[in-house]
Motif scaffolding. Structure first.
Motif, PDB file in Angstrom:
ATOM      1  N   LEU A  13       0.826  -1.201   0.000  1.00 19.91           N
ATOM      2  CA  LEU A  13       0.000   0.000   0.000  1.00 19.91           C
ATOM      3  C   LEU A  13       0.867   1.259   0.000  1.00 19.91           C
ATOM      4  CD1 LEU A  13      -2.738   1.426   0.194  1.00 19.91           C
ATOM      5  CD2 LEU A  13      -2.618   1.149   2.688  1.00 19.91           C
ATOM      6  N   ILE A  14       1.867   1.281   0.837  1.00 20.05           N
ATOM      7  CA  ILE A  14       2.765   2.438   0.895  1.00 20.05           C
ATOM      8  C   ILE A  14       3.454   2.642  -0.450  1.00 20.05           C
ATOM      9  CG2 ILE A  14       4.851   3.384   1.976  1.00 20.05           C
ATOM     10  CD1 ILE A  14       4.029   1.788   4.512  1.00 20.05           C
ATOM     11  N   ARG A  34       4.536  13.603   3.406  1.00 14.93           N
ATOM     12  CA  ARG A  34       3.451  13.728   2.431  1.00 14.93           C
ATOM     13  C   ARG A  34       2.810  12.372   2.150  1.00 14.93           C
ATOM     14  NH1 ARG A  34       3.611  17.315  -3.111  1.00 14.93           N
ATOM     15  NH2 ARG A  34       1.400  17.076  -3.628  1.00 14.93           N
ATOM     16  N   ILE A  35       3.622  11.344   2.079  1.00 12.50           N
ATOM     17  CA  ILE A  35       3.090   9.992   1.875  1.00 12.50           C
ATOM     18  C   ILE A  35       2.170   9.614   3.035  1.00 12.50           C
ATOM     19  CG2 ILE A  35       3.697   7.546   1.675  1.00 12.50           C
ATOM     20  CD1 ILE A  35       6.440   8.592   0.495  1.00 12.50           C
ATOM     21  N   ALA A  36       2.623   9.903   4.253  1.00 17.78           N
ATOM     22  CA  ALA A  36       1.827   9.585   5.439  1.00 17.78           C
ATOM     23  C   ALA A  36       0.507  10.343   5.417  1.00 17.78           C
ATOM     24  CB  ALA A  36       2.619   9.924   6.702  1.00 17.78           C
ATOM     25  N   ALA A  37       0.553  11.617   5.057  1.00 13.83           N
ATOM     26  CA  ALA A  37      -0.671  12.409   5.002  1.00 13.83           C
ATOM     27  C   ALA A  37      -1.642  11.828   3.982  1.00 13.83           C
ATOM     28  CB  ALA A  37      -0.329  13.861   4.655  1.00 13.83           C
ATOM     29  N   GLU A  38      -1.119  11.370   2.859  1.00 14.03           N
ATOM     30  CA  GLU A  38      -1.970  10.769   1.833  1.00 14.03           C
ATOM     31  C   GLU A  38      -2.636   9.494   2.347  1.00 14.03           C
ATOM     32  OE1 GLU A  38      -3.554  10.919  -2.097  1.00 14.03           O
ATOM     33  OE2 GLU A  38      -2.378  12.386  -0.951  1.00 14.03           O
ATOM     34  N   LEU A  39      -1.937   8.782   3.216  1.00 10.07           N
ATOM     35  CA  LEU A  39      -2.454   7.535   3.775  1.00 10.07           C
ATOM     36  C   LEU A  39      -3.308   7.760   5.024  1.00 10.07           C
ATOM     37  CD1 LEU A  39       0.786   5.431   3.338  1.00 10.07           C
ATOM     38  CD2 LEU A  39      -1.431   4.845   2.343  1.00 10.07           C
ATOM     39  N   GLY A  40      -3.326   9.008   5.517  1.00  9.49           N
ATOM     40  CA  GLY A  40      -4.105   9.310   6.705  1.00  9.49           C
ATOM     41  C   GLY A  40      -3.469   8.838   7.994  1.00  9.49           C
ATOM     42  N   VAL A  41      -2.115   8.772   8.007  1.00  7.37           N
ATOM     43  CA  VAL A  41      -1.391   8.350   9.210  1.00  7.37           C
ATOM     44  C   VAL A  41      -0.283   9.365   9.481  1.00  7.37           C
ATOM     45  CG1 VAL A  41      -1.863   5.911   8.751  1.00  7.37           C
ATOM     46  CG2 VAL A  41       0.258   6.937   7.903  1.00  7.37           C
ATOM     47  N   PRO A  44       5.828   8.677  11.395  1.00 10.85           N
ATOM     48  CA  PRO A  44       6.506   7.572  12.092  1.00 10.85           C
ATOM     49  C   PRO A  44       5.906   6.200  11.809  1.00 10.85           C
ATOM     50  CG  PRO A  44       6.285   9.444  13.556  1.00 10.85           C
ATOM     51  CD  PRO A  44       5.482   9.768  12.329  1.00 10.85           C
ATOM     52  N   SER A  45       4.613   6.156  11.431  1.00  6.45           N
ATOM     53  CA  SER A  45       3.979   4.870  11.144  1.00  6.45           C
ATOM     54  C   SER A  45       4.619   4.178   9.946  1.00  6.45           C
ATOM     55  CB  SER A  45       2.483   5.066  10.865  1.00  6.45           C
ATOM     56  OG  SER A  45       1.826   5.655  11.964  1.00  6.45           O
ATOM     57  N   LEU A  46       5.216   4.971   9.044  1.00  4.01           N
ATOM     58  CA  LEU A  46       5.827   4.394   7.841  1.00  4.01           C
ATOM     59  C   LEU A  46       7.142   3.697   8.144  1.00  4.01           C
ATOM     60  CD1 LEU A  46       5.283   7.326   5.301  1.00  4.01           C
ATOM     61  CD2 LEU A  46       3.757   5.408   5.795  1.00  4.01           C
ATOM     62  N   ASP A  59      12.461  -0.108  -3.336  1.00  3.58           N
ATOM     63  CA  ASP A  59      11.434  -1.140  -3.459  1.00  3.58           C
ATOM     64  C   ASP A  59      10.538  -0.868  -4.668  1.00  3.58           C
ATOM     65  OD1 ASP A  59      10.241  -3.500  -2.665  1.00  3.58           O
ATOM     66  OD2 ASP A  59       8.847  -2.538  -1.284  1.00  3.58           O
ATOM     67  N   ILE A  60      10.208   0.396  -4.891  1.00  2.00           N
ATOM     68  CA  ILE A  60       9.412   0.770  -6.060  1.00  2.00           C
ATOM     69  C   ILE A  60      10.192   0.476  -7.337  1.00  2.00           C
ATOM     70  CG2 ILE A  60       8.437   2.729  -7.328  1.00  2.00           C
ATOM     71  CD1 ILE A  60       7.730   3.951  -4.592  1.00  2.00           C
TER      72      ILE A  60
END
Length: 208
Positions: A13-14, A34-41, A44-46, A59-60
Motif C-alpha cells: 500500500l505504501i 506527504r506519503i503519510a498524510a496521503e495515507l491518513g497516518v 513515524p507509522s511508515l 522497493d518501487i
C-alpha cells in the motif's frame, strides 16, 4: 466490530501510494510526511515498514524492474531477447517517467537490476559475444531506452502553424507533430533499435 479509523498499512500500500504521488508530482515533491498524510497516518507509522525514503524508492524501483522481460536471454536467439528486453524496458520507464532519474542511478545495487544484468550478460556471452562487447551492448540498449522514455521529440514542437511557417520553411508541417507524438516516438524508437540490432548482427558474423 468497529472498522479502524486509519487504513492498515502494508509495504504494498505504501509503495502504491508513493508511486502515484511520484507520477503526479515528481520525485522532489514527495516526502515521507506527504506519503503519510496521503495515507491518513503520521510519518513515524511508515518507518516500521521502510527505514528511509531511499529504501522505499528502491522497493518501487524493483517493482517496476520486475515488469521488464529478460527471459529471452535463457534461449538461443540473442537478437530477439534484446528486442523484447528493450521494448518492455521502455514501456516500464515510459509508464513512470518521473521515476527514471532514480531508476537510472545506481542500478547495480538493486537485486532486480542485478538479476536482469546477470541474465543479459550471461545470455550474450553464451551466444558468443566477448564479455567486453556484451557489456557495451547492455549499456547501449540502456542509452537508447532511457533517452526514448524521458523525452518526446515530436511532443517538443509547438502546435501553432505560425511558429514555423515563415522563419523555418523546412519545418512547415512541424505544428502537426504534437498530434502524432506517440506514434512518431514509438516508430522512432523501433527505427533506432532495429538499426542497432542489424549492425550487431553484422558484427556478430565477423566474430572469430
Amino acid at each position: 466490530m468497529a472498522r479502524p479509523r486509519t487504513p492498515l498499512l502494508s509495504r504494498e500500500l505504501i509503495r502504491d501510494v508513493t508511486l502515484r504521488l511520484v507520477d503526479e508530482h515528481g520525485l522532489d515533491a514527495v516526502s515521507m510526511r506527504r506519503i503519510a498524510a496521503e495515507l491518513g497516518v503520521r510519518a513515524p507509522s511508515l518507518y516500521s515498514h521502510y527505514a528511509t525514503k531511499e529504501e522505499l524508492l528502491d522497493d518501487i524501483a524493483d517493482a517496476i524492474g520486475e515488469s521488464v522481460d529478460v527471459s529471452g536471454f535463457a534461449e538461443n536467439d540473442w537478437q530477439e531477447a534484446l528486442r523484447r528486453w528493450a521494448r518492455t524496458y521502455r514501456d516500464a520507464l515510459a509508464a513512470h517517467p518521473n521515476m527514471v532519474p532514480f531508476l537510472a542511478s545506481s542500478p547495480g545495487t538493486r537485486p532486480v537490476s542485478l538479476q536482469a544484468s546477470d541474465a543479459i550478460h550471461g545470455g550474450l556471452t553464451r551466444a558468443g559475444w566477448p564479455p567486453r562487447f556484451a557489456t557495451m551492448i547492455g549499456a547501449s540498449i540502456k542509452y537508447i531506452v532511457i533517452g526514448s522514455a524521458v523525452t518526446s521529440f515530436a511532443g517538443g514542437f509547438d502546435d501553432h502553424i505560425d511558429t514555423y511557417n515563415e522563419r523555418y520553411p523546412h519545418l512547415s508541417q512541424a505544428h502537426r507533430l504534437r498530434e502524432y507524438a506517440a506514434e512518431i516516438d514509438a516508430e522512432s524508437f523501433d527505427l533506432v533499435l532495429e538499426s542497432f540490432l542489424r549492425e550487431l548482427g553484422r558484427r556478430y558474423e565477423m566474430l572469430p
